[in-house]
Structure formats: C-alpha cells, structure tokens
Design a protein around this motif. Structure first.
Motif, PDB file in Angstrom:
ATOM      1  N   ASN A  32      12.997   0.987   6.913  1.00 54.50           N
ATOM      2  CA  ASN A  32      14.003   0.096   6.322  1.00 54.50           C
ATOM      3  C   ASN A  32      13.866  -1.320   6.878  1.00 54.50           C
ATOM      4  N   ALA A  33      13.572  -1.435   8.171  1.00 58.35           N
ATOM      5  CA  ALA A  33      13.379  -2.750   8.783  1.00 58.35           C
ATOM      6  C   ALA A  33      12.160  -3.462   8.188  1.00 58.35           C
ATOM      7  N   TRP A  34      11.137  -2.705   7.819  1.00 59.86           N
ATOM      8  CA  TRP A  34       9.926  -3.272   7.220  1.00 59.86           C
ATOM      9  C   TRP A  34      10.063  -3.451   5.706  1.00 59.86           C
ATOM     10  N   GLU A  35      11.220  -3.121   5.163  1.00 60.70           N
ATOM     11  CA  GLU A  35      11.508  -3.205   3.731  1.00 60.70           C
ATOM     12  C   GLU A  35      10.530  -2.363   2.909  1.00 60.70           C
ATOM     13  N   ALA A  36      10.221  -1.186   3.427  1.00 58.06           N
ATOM     14  CA  ALA A  36       9.346  -0.255   2.724  1.00 58.06           C
ATOM     15  C   ALA A  36      10.170   0.505   1.689  1.00 58.06           C
ATOM     16  N   THR A  37       9.541   0.865   0.584  1.00 56.98           N
ATOM     17  CA  THR A  37      10.204   1.637  -0.462  1.00 56.98           C
ATOM     18  C   THR A  37       9.779   3.089  -0.333  1.00 56.98           C
ATOM     19  N   ILE A  38      10.737   3.968  -0.037  1.00 57.32           N
ATOM     20  CA  ILE A  38      10.448   5.391   0.059  1.00 57.32           C
ATOM     21  C   ILE A  38      10.539   5.970  -1.346  1.00 57.32           C
TER      22      ILE A  38
ATOM     23  N   SER B 184       8.007  14.884   5.242  1.00 55.22           N
ATOM     24  CA  SER B 184       6.937  14.060   4.690  1.00 55.22           C
ATOM     25  C   SER B 184       7.564  12.991   3.805  1.00 55.22           C
ATOM     26  N   PHE B 185       7.150  11.747   3.996  1.00 55.03           N
ATOM     27  CA  PHE B 185       7.636  10.617   3.213  1.00 55.03           C
ATOM     28  C   PHE B 185       6.455   9.963   2.518  1.00 55.03           C
ATOM     29  N   VAL B 186       6.613   9.663   1.248  1.00 57.72           N
ATOM     30  CA  VAL B 186       5.644   8.831   0.538  1.00 57.72           C
ATOM     31  C   VAL B 186       6.338   7.500   0.355  1.00 57.72           C
ATOM     32  N   CYS B 187       5.716   6.440   0.861  1.00 55.30           N
ATOM     33  CA  CYS B 187       6.356   5.131   0.779  1.00 55.30           C
ATOM     34  C   CYS B 187       5.344   4.046   0.458  1.00 55.30           C
ATOM     35  N   GLU B 188       5.887   2.938  -0.024  1.00 57.77           N
ATOM     36  CA  GLU B 188       5.073   1.756  -0.309  1.00 57.77           C
ATOM     37  C   GLU B 188       5.466   0.692   0.700  1.00 57.77           C
ATOM     38  N   ILE B 189       4.466   0.190   1.406  1.00 56.99           N
ATOM     39  CA  ILE B 189       4.703  -0.712   2.530  1.00 56.99           C
ATOM     40  C   ILE B 189       3.752  -1.898   2.429  1.00 56.99           C
TER      41      ILE B 189
ATOM     42  N   MET C 124       0.835  -1.165   0.000  1.00 60.08           N
ATOM     43  CA  MET C 124       0.000   0.000   0.000  1.00 60.08           C
ATOM     44  C   MET C 124       0.886   1.237   0.000  1.00 60.08           C
ATOM     45  N   ARG C 125       0.372   2.319  -0.561  1.00 57.44           N
ATOM     46  CA  ARG C 125       1.133   3.569  -0.629  1.00 57.44           C
ATOM     47  C   ARG C 125       0.566   4.521   0.415  1.00 57.44           C
ATOM     48  N   ILE C 126       1.466   5.054   1.268  1.00 55.85           N
ATOM     49  CA  ILE C 126       1.052   5.952   2.348  1.00 55.85           C
ATOM     50  C   ILE C 126       1.964   7.170   2.392  1.00 55.85           C
ATOM     51  N   ARG C 127       1.461   8.253   2.978  1.00 60.31           N
ATOM     52  CA  ARG C 127       2.252   9.462   3.227  1.00 60.31           C
ATOM     53  C   ARG C 127       2.378   9.617   4.731  1.00 60.31           C
ATOM     54  N   LEU C 128       3.612   9.717   5.195  1.00 57.17           N
ATOM     55  CA  LEU C 128       3.898   9.874   6.615  1.00 57.17           C
ATOM     56  C   LEU C 128       4.505  11.247   6.829  1.00 57.17           C
ATOM     57  N   THR C 129       3.949  11.996   7.759  1.00 57.03           N
ATOM     58  CA  THR C 129       4.471  13.321   8.088  1.00 57.03           C
ATOM     59  C   THR C 129       4.820  13.325   9.564  1.00 57.03           C
ATOM     60  N   VAL C 130       6.101  13.589   9.859  1.00 56.80           N
ATOM     61  CA  VAL C 130       6.589  13.576  11.239  1.00 56.80           C
ATOM     62  C   VAL C 130       7.481  14.792  11.468  1.00 56.80           C
ATOM     63  N   PRO C 131       7.685  15.181  12.741  1.00 56.94           N
ATOM     64  CA  PRO C 131       8.644  16.248  13.024  1.00 56.94           C
ATOM     65  C   PRO C 131      10.044  15.843  12.559  1.00 56.94           C
ATOM     66  N   GLU C 132      10.813  16.831  12.115  1.00 57.30           N
ATOM     67  CA  GLU C 132      12.128  16.558  11.530  1.00 57.30           C
ATOM     68  C   GLU C 132      13.071  15.864  12.507  1.00 57.30           C
ATOM     69  N   ASN C 133      12.975  16.173  13.783  1.00 58.28           N
ATOM     70  CA  ASN C 133      13.893  15.586  14.768  1.00 58.28           C
ATOM     71  C   ASN C 133      13.615  14.105  15.043  1.00 58.28           C
ATOM     72  N   THR C 134      12.430  13.586  14.662  1.00 54.83           N
ATOM     73  CA  THR C 134      12.111  12.170  14.887  1.00 54.83           C
ATOM     74  C   THR C 134      12.148  11.346  13.605  1.00 54.83           C
ATOM     75  N   SER C 135      12.524  11.976  12.508  1.00 63.49           N
ATOM     76  CA  SER C 135      12.467  11.287  11.215  1.00 63.49           C
ATOM     77  C   SER C 135      13.466  10.134  11.117  1.00 63.49           C
ATOM     78  N   SER C 136      14.589  10.222  11.828  1.00 61.67           N
ATOM     79  CA  SER C 136      15.594   9.150  11.718  1.00 61.67           C
ATOM     80  C   SER C 136      15.056   7.821  12.247  1.00 61.67           C
ATOM     81  N   SER C 137      14.296   7.841  13.341  1.00 61.48           N
ATOM     82  CA  SER C 137      13.738   6.591  13.871  1.00 61.48           C
ATOM     83  C   SER C 137      12.668   6.035  12.931  1.00 61.48           C
TER      84      SER C 137
END
Length: 184
Positions: A20-26, A37-42, A1-14
């Motif tokens: 990456n652990a879920w093998e999602a494609t950004i 904001s990240f658009v990824c397929e998971i 599925m394709r989703i958009r994730l929006t998070v604060p910049e300081n928490t984006s690394s986690s």
C-alpha cells in the motif's frame, strides 16, 4: 510490472502494508495452507525493495509480466505515429501554420540536398600499432605474415615492427638476431 508474492500467512500484514505504501495494485489473493499468494502490479523502481522484503519474510517472488500498461497510458506504438515529437517553435513573423510548415519543408530539402561525405571506419591493430582500412582489410591483416610475426614478438614482450621492417627481417633471414631476441 506484474509479480506474484507468496509469503507465510502470519507475515502477510506487513507485506500488504508495504504494498500500500508503494501504491501497488493487488489484483488477486489466494491462500493455500499456511501460505498467502498475492498477484500485484508494482512500479519497477520498487522491485528490489520488494524482493528484499519478501526474502526477509521467508517468502518468494515471481515475475509475471515486466511491462503492464493501464488504460490511457502511452504506448511506444502510439509515439511512432507522431512525426515531430518536439513542439514546433514559432518562427519570426509567421503565425500562419501553413507558412511554418512550408519553411520546415524548405529547411529539410536544403539539408537533405547537401551531399554527405561518408568516411570508411578505420580500424587499428593493437598488435602491430597500425591503422588498417575497412572491416575486410582488417580481417585480411590478421592473416598476414606481418601480423603473425608481430604477434610472436608481442608474446616475447618485444616492440612491433613496421611492415617494411618485418618484410626486410623475414626476407633477409636474419635468424641470429631473432634467436637472440627470441631466446628460449
């Protein structure tokens, strides 16, 4: 599925680490102010875990597409083109594919030649404890005086009457016993 994730910049690394652990494609990244904001397929199986993670990171998630197919994936349309999805089992003594095909056709002809007995579905009225015929008869039963009488009895926690008992009860006009049973 394709989703958009929006998070604060300081928490984006986690978030990126978990994706990456879920093998999602950004597929896209975008930053606006202090938000990334990240658009990824998971895989859909990770959706709930991803939703919980994004909420814990004070972010938000949007579903862009539920079904995303990659090149080479099997689509439902491709499967519909195949007549027999199960592999054919070799028959006794016939290795020739033409002989196997003719045997399959004969089996189909024999099984389709046998007449199938079609039974009408029987419906049961829970108020009258009676089996009523097809759907039309079932609807007509609800309009009958018998059903209405048993419905009144049911509201008074009385057992239902059979059709004969109900007609006798109504025809005789045994109002005294009804008044005793239906005491207000």
């Amino acid at each position: 599925m394709r989703i958009r994730l929006t998070v604060p910049e300081n928490t984006s690394s986690s978030l990126v680490e978990k994706l990456n652990a879920w093998e999602a494609t950004i597929t896209a990244r975008d930053s606006s102010g202090s938000q990334l904001s990240f658009v990824c397929e998971i895989e859909p199986g990770f959706f709930r875990d991803c939703d919980i993670l994004v909420r814990n990171l004070q972010g938000r998630m949007e579903i862009l597409a539920v079904s995303v197919h990659f090149e080479g994936d099997t689509h439902v349309d491709d499967i519909a083109d195949h007549v027999d999805l199960q592999p054919s089992l070799p028959t006794k003594g016939s290795a020739d594919p033409i002989a196997q095909l003719s045997e399959k056709i004969q089996k189909q002809t024999i099984s389709s030649a046998a007449p199938k007995k079609v039974e009408a579905k029987q419906n049961q009225c829970s108020t009258c404890s009676a089996v009523v015929g097809d759907a039309k008869e079932y609807r007509e039963h609800f309009k009958s005086d018998w059903h209405k009488h048993n419905l009144k009895r049911k509201t008074r926690n009385l057992p239902p009457l059979t059709a004969d008992e109900c007609s006798a009860d109504v025809n005789l006009g045994d109002s005294k016993s009804d008044l005793k049973d239906y005491s207000f």
